[in-house]
Design a protein around this motif. Structure first.
Motif, PDB file in Angstrom:
ATOM      1  N   CYS A 227      31.198  -3.652 -20.861  1.00  0.00           N
ATOM      2  CA  CYS A 227      32.243  -3.522 -21.874  1.00  0.00           C
ATOM      3  C   CYS A 227      31.622  -3.376 -23.255  1.00  0.00           C
ATOM      4  O   CYS A 227      30.483  -3.805 -23.498  1.00  0.00           O
ATOM      5  N   ARG A 228      32.378  -2.751 -24.155  1.00  0.00           N
ATOM      6  CA  ARG A 228      31.873  -2.462 -25.497  1.00  0.00           C
ATOM      7  C   ARG A 228      32.010  -3.647 -26.441  1.00  0.00           C
ATOM      8  O   ARG A 228      31.156  -3.873 -27.296  1.00  0.00           O
ATOM      9  N   GLU A 229      33.096  -4.421 -26.301  1.00  0.00           N
ATOM     10  CA  GLU A 229      33.298  -5.612 -27.136  1.00  0.00           C
ATOM     11  C   GLU A 229      33.742  -6.744 -26.228  1.00  0.00           C
ATOM     12  O   GLU A 229      34.814  -6.674 -25.638  1.00  0.00           O
ATOM     13  N   PHE A 230      32.954  -7.796 -26.139  1.00  0.00           N
ATOM     14  CA  PHE A 230      33.132  -8.831 -25.122  1.00  0.00           C
ATOM     15  C   PHE A 230      33.791 -10.072 -25.704  1.00  0.00           C
ATOM     16  O   PHE A 230      33.191 -10.803 -26.486  1.00  0.00           O
ATOM     17  N   PHE A 231      35.062 -10.284 -25.310  1.00  0.00           N
ATOM     18  CA  PHE A 231      35.798 -11.508 -25.670  1.00  0.00           C
ATOM     19  C   PHE A 231      36.536 -12.035 -24.443  1.00  0.00           C
ATOM     20  O   PHE A 231      37.582 -12.656 -24.566  1.00  0.00           O
ATOM     21  N   ALA A 232      36.033 -11.787 -23.257  1.00  0.00           N
ATOM     22  CA  ALA A 232      36.789 -11.983 -22.019  1.00  0.00           C
ATOM     23  C   ALA A 232      37.218 -13.427 -21.803  1.00  0.00           C
ATOM     24  O   ALA A 232      36.447 -14.360 -22.038  1.00  0.00           O
ATOM     25  N   GLU A 233      38.452 -13.605 -21.309  1.00  0.00           N
ATOM     26  CA  GLU A 233      38.912 -14.919 -20.870  1.00  0.00           C
ATOM     27  C   GLU A 233      38.152 -15.351 -19.622  1.00  0.00           C
ATOM     28  O   GLU A 233      37.822 -16.525 -19.454  1.00  0.00           O
ATOM     29  N   LEU A 234      37.882 -14.380 -18.754  1.00  0.00           N
ATOM     30  CA  LEU A 234      37.163 -14.655 -17.510  1.00  0.00           C
ATOM     31  C   LEU A 234      36.548 -13.356 -17.013  1.00  0.00           C
ATOM     32  O   LEU A 234      37.151 -12.284 -17.126  1.00  0.00           O
ATOM     33  N   TYR A 241      32.372 -16.569 -10.968  1.00  0.00           N
ATOM     34  CA  TYR A 241      33.017 -16.340 -12.252  1.00  0.00           C
ATOM     35  C   TYR A 241      32.393 -17.132 -13.389  1.00  0.00           C
ATOM     36  O   TYR A 241      31.682 -18.111 -13.193  1.00  0.00           O
ATOM     37  N   LYS A 242      32.712 -16.687 -14.602  1.00  0.00           N
ATOM     38  CA  LYS A 242      32.463 -17.433 -15.827  1.00  0.00           C
ATOM     39  C   LYS A 242      33.701 -17.311 -16.695  1.00  0.00           C
ATOM     40  O   LYS A 242      34.346 -16.255 -16.722  1.00  0.00           O
ATOM     41  N   VAL A 243      34.031 -18.375 -17.406  1.00  0.00           N
ATOM     42  CA  VAL A 243      35.110 -18.334 -18.382  1.00  0.00           C
ATOM     43  C   VAL A 243      34.494 -18.292 -19.774  1.00  0.00           C
ATOM     44  O   VAL A 243      33.299 -18.540 -19.964  1.00  0.00           O
ATOM     45  N   LEU A 244      35.322 -17.973 -20.757  1.00  0.00           N
ATOM     46  CA  LEU A 244      34.826 -17.773 -22.118  1.00  0.00           C
ATOM     47  C   LEU A 244      34.065 -18.979 -22.639  1.00  0.00           C
ATOM     48  O   LEU A 244      33.060 -18.845 -23.338  1.00  0.00           O
ATOM     49  N   GLU A 245      34.524 -20.177 -22.261  1.00  0.00           N
ATOM     50  CA  GLU A 245      33.876 -21.391 -22.748  1.00  0.00           C
ATOM     51  C   GLU A 245      32.443 -21.532 -22.241  1.00  0.00           C
ATOM     52  O   GLU A 245      31.651 -22.282 -22.812  1.00  0.00           O
ATOM     53  N   ASP A 246      32.089 -20.821 -21.157  1.00  0.00           N
ATOM     54  CA  ASP A 246      30.740 -20.903 -20.595  1.00  0.00           C
ATOM     55  C   ASP A 246      29.785 -19.873 -21.182  1.00  0.00           C
ATOM     56  O   ASP A 246      28.595 -19.863 -20.839  1.00  0.00           O
ATOM     57  N   ILE A 247      30.282 -18.995 -22.034  1.00  0.00           N
ATOM     58  CA  ILE A 247      29.503 -17.840 -22.477  1.00  0.00           C
ATOM     59  C   ILE A 247      28.911 -18.102 -23.859  1.00  0.00           C
ATOM     60  O   ILE A 247      29.609 -18.586 -24.771  1.00  0.00           O
ATOM     61  N   PRO A 248      27.623 -17.835 -24.063  1.00  0.00           N
ATOM     62  CA  PRO A 248      26.998 -18.050 -25.377  1.00  0.00           C
ATOM     63  C   PRO A 248      27.751 -17.326 -26.486  1.00  0.00           C
ATOM     64  O   PRO A 248      28.135 -16.164 -26.336  1.00  0.00           O
ATOM     65  N   LEU A 251      26.966 -13.744 -27.741  1.00  0.00           N
ATOM     66  CA  LEU A 251      27.339 -12.553 -26.975  1.00  0.00           C
ATOM     67  C   LEU A 251      28.774 -12.109 -27.239  1.00  0.00           C
ATOM     68  O   LEU A 251      29.151 -10.995 -26.856  1.00  0.00           O
ATOM     69  N   ARG A 252      29.565 -12.932 -27.870  1.00  0.00           N
ATOM     70  CA  ARG A 252      30.959 -12.585 -28.102  1.00  0.00           C
ATOM     71  C   ARG A 252      31.075 -11.459 -29.120  1.00  0.00           C
ATOM     72  O   ARG A 252      30.443 -11.481 -30.169  1.00  0.00           O
ATOM     73  N   LYS A 266      25.237 -13.315 -14.580  1.00  0.00           N
ATOM     74  CA  LYS A 266      24.315 -13.068 -15.689  1.00  0.00           C
ATOM     75  C   LYS A 266      24.999 -12.131 -16.678  1.00  0.00           C
ATOM     76  O   LYS A 266      25.661 -11.177 -16.280  1.00  0.00           O
ATOM     77  N   ILE A 267      24.804 -12.403 -17.967  1.00  0.00           N
ATOM     78  CA  ILE A 267      25.394 -11.591 -19.028  1.00  0.00           C
ATOM     79  C   ILE A 267      24.301 -11.284 -20.041  1.00  0.00           C
ATOM     80  O   ILE A 267      23.600 -12.183 -20.509  1.00  0.00           O
ATOM     81  N   ALA A 268      24.165  -9.995 -20.399  1.00  0.00           N
ATOM     82  CA  ALA A 268      23.138  -9.606 -21.371  1.00  0.00           C
ATOM     83  C   ALA A 268      23.710  -8.543 -22.290  1.00  0.00           C
ATOM     84  O   ALA A 268      24.525  -7.704 -21.876  1.00  0.00           O
TER      85      ALA A 268
END
Length: 271
Positions: A227-234, A241-248, A251-252, A266-268
Motif C-alpha cells: 500500500c502507498r499510505e499505511f494506516f491500516a486497522e488490521l 494478523y497485526k492490528v494498528l496498535e502493534d505496528i511501529p 511506518l504509519r 513482517k512490515i517494511a
C-alpha cells in the motif's frame, strides 16, 4: 510482536476469509481464555469489540462437556466478543453444538486447516467473482460465509480478468467489502476506515489504507500486501494478523509491503 501464532496462549486467534475470527482452543482454561480475549478487545476495540468469533475445539484431545463450553461462551461474551458458531470437527462437536444452540461451520474449519500449511489457495468451485456489500450484522455474516465468499454479484465499480486479477477503481468506503476470489486484488484509490478488502492472492492498494486488508485468505502464505499510505486497522496474511496498535509508529503513513515469514507478519517501508 504478532500474536497470531503463539503456542503459549490458551487460544490461537486467526482471521478468516470473510473477516470472521476463528478461535482455536489449545488449552481449555476458561478464565485464561477470557482474559486473553479481553486483552485483545482492549488493545483493538474497533476490530474485536463485538466481533463474530467461531470456536474451534479441534486443537484439544477431547471435546469439552456442555457445561464447560457454555462457561467459555459466557466468558467470551463478557470479554466483549460474540461467539456465533462452532467449527465442525467430530460427531462430539456436532452434539455439543446442538446442546449449545450454535450452528456448525464446516467450510470455515477447512479454510483454517489449509491456512496452517498450504502454500497456494485451493481453486474455487465456482467462477471467480467480486463481492461488494454493506457490512452485515456479525451473526448473519458468520452464518453464511460460504454464500458470501462465492456470491456471483459483481462489484459495481470493479472489473476482473484472469491475468490482472480484480481491479477496484473507486474508493472502498466504510462498511463495504471487496473480495477477490482466487486472485489478486488491486485498489486504485483508498480503503476507508471500517472498510475491508480481501483476496485469496495478494492485495495492492495505490492510495491510503485505513481499513482492513486480508491477503492469502484461503491459506496462501506467499501472498503479500502493498500500500502507498499505511494506516491500516488490521492486516492479515493466511490468517496471521497485526492490528494498528502493534505496528511501529514510524511506518504509519508510509508506503509499505507486508508479508509472512516464519509465521510472523513482517512490515517494511518501500524505498
Amino acid at each position: 510482536m504478532s500474536v497470531a501464532v503463539d503456542y503459549e496462549q490458551a487460544g490461537e486467534l486467526k482471521i478468516g476469509q470473510v473477516g470472521i475470527a476463528n478461535l482455536r482452543i489449545r488449552t481449555l482454561d476458561v478464565q485464561r481464555l477470557t482474559e486473553e480475549m479481553r486483552s485483545r478487545v482492549q488493545r483493538a476495540p474497533n476490530m474485536f469489540g463485538r466481533a463474530a468469533v467461531v470456536i474451534d475445539f479441534g486443537g484439544l484431545s477431547q471435546t469439552p462437556d456442555a457445561a464447560t463450553a457454555q462457561a467459555l461462551l459466557e466468558g467470551l461474551r463478557a470479554a466483549g466478543v460474540l461467539p456465533v458458531a462452532l467449527a465442525y470437527g467430530t460427531s462430539e462437536t456436532e452434539r455439543l453444538s446442538q446442546a449449545l444452540g450454535l450452528p456448525l461451520l464446516a467450510k470455515f474449519r477447512a479454510s483454517y486447516e489449509r491456512g496452517e500449511g498450504a502454500a497456494e489457495p485451493v481453486a474455487a468451485a465456482t467462477p471467480a467473482a467480486a463481492v461488494k456489500r454493506e457490512a452485515a450484522a456479525p451473526v448473519a455474516a458468520a452464518a453464511e460465509p460460504a454464500r458470501a465468499s462465492r456470491s456471483a454479484a459483481p462489484a459495481a465499480a470493479a472489473a476482473a480478468s484472469p491475468s490482472v486479477g480484480l481491479i477496484q477503481s473507486t474508493p472502498v468506503r466504510s462498511g463495504q467489502q471487496i473480495y477477490a476470489d482466487n486472485r489478486d486484488l488491486t485498489v486504485l484509490t483508498t480503503v476507508g476506515a471500517g472498510a475491508e478488502v480481501i483476496a485469496d492472492g495478494s492485495v495492492h492498494i495505490y492510495g491510503p489504507l485505513r481499513g482492513r486488508a486480508l491477503a492469502g485468505a484461503q491459506g496462501n502464505t506467499k501472498a503479500r500486501i502493498f500500500c502507498r499510505e499505511f494506516f491500516a486497522e488490521l492486516v492479515a496474511i493466511a490468517g496471521h494478523y497485526k492490528v494498528l496498535e502493534d505496528i511501529p509508529k514510524e511506518l504509519r503513513g508510509k508506503a509499505v509491503q507486508i508479508w509472512l515469514e516464519d509465521e510472523q507478519i513482517k512490515i517494511a517501508a518501500l524505498d
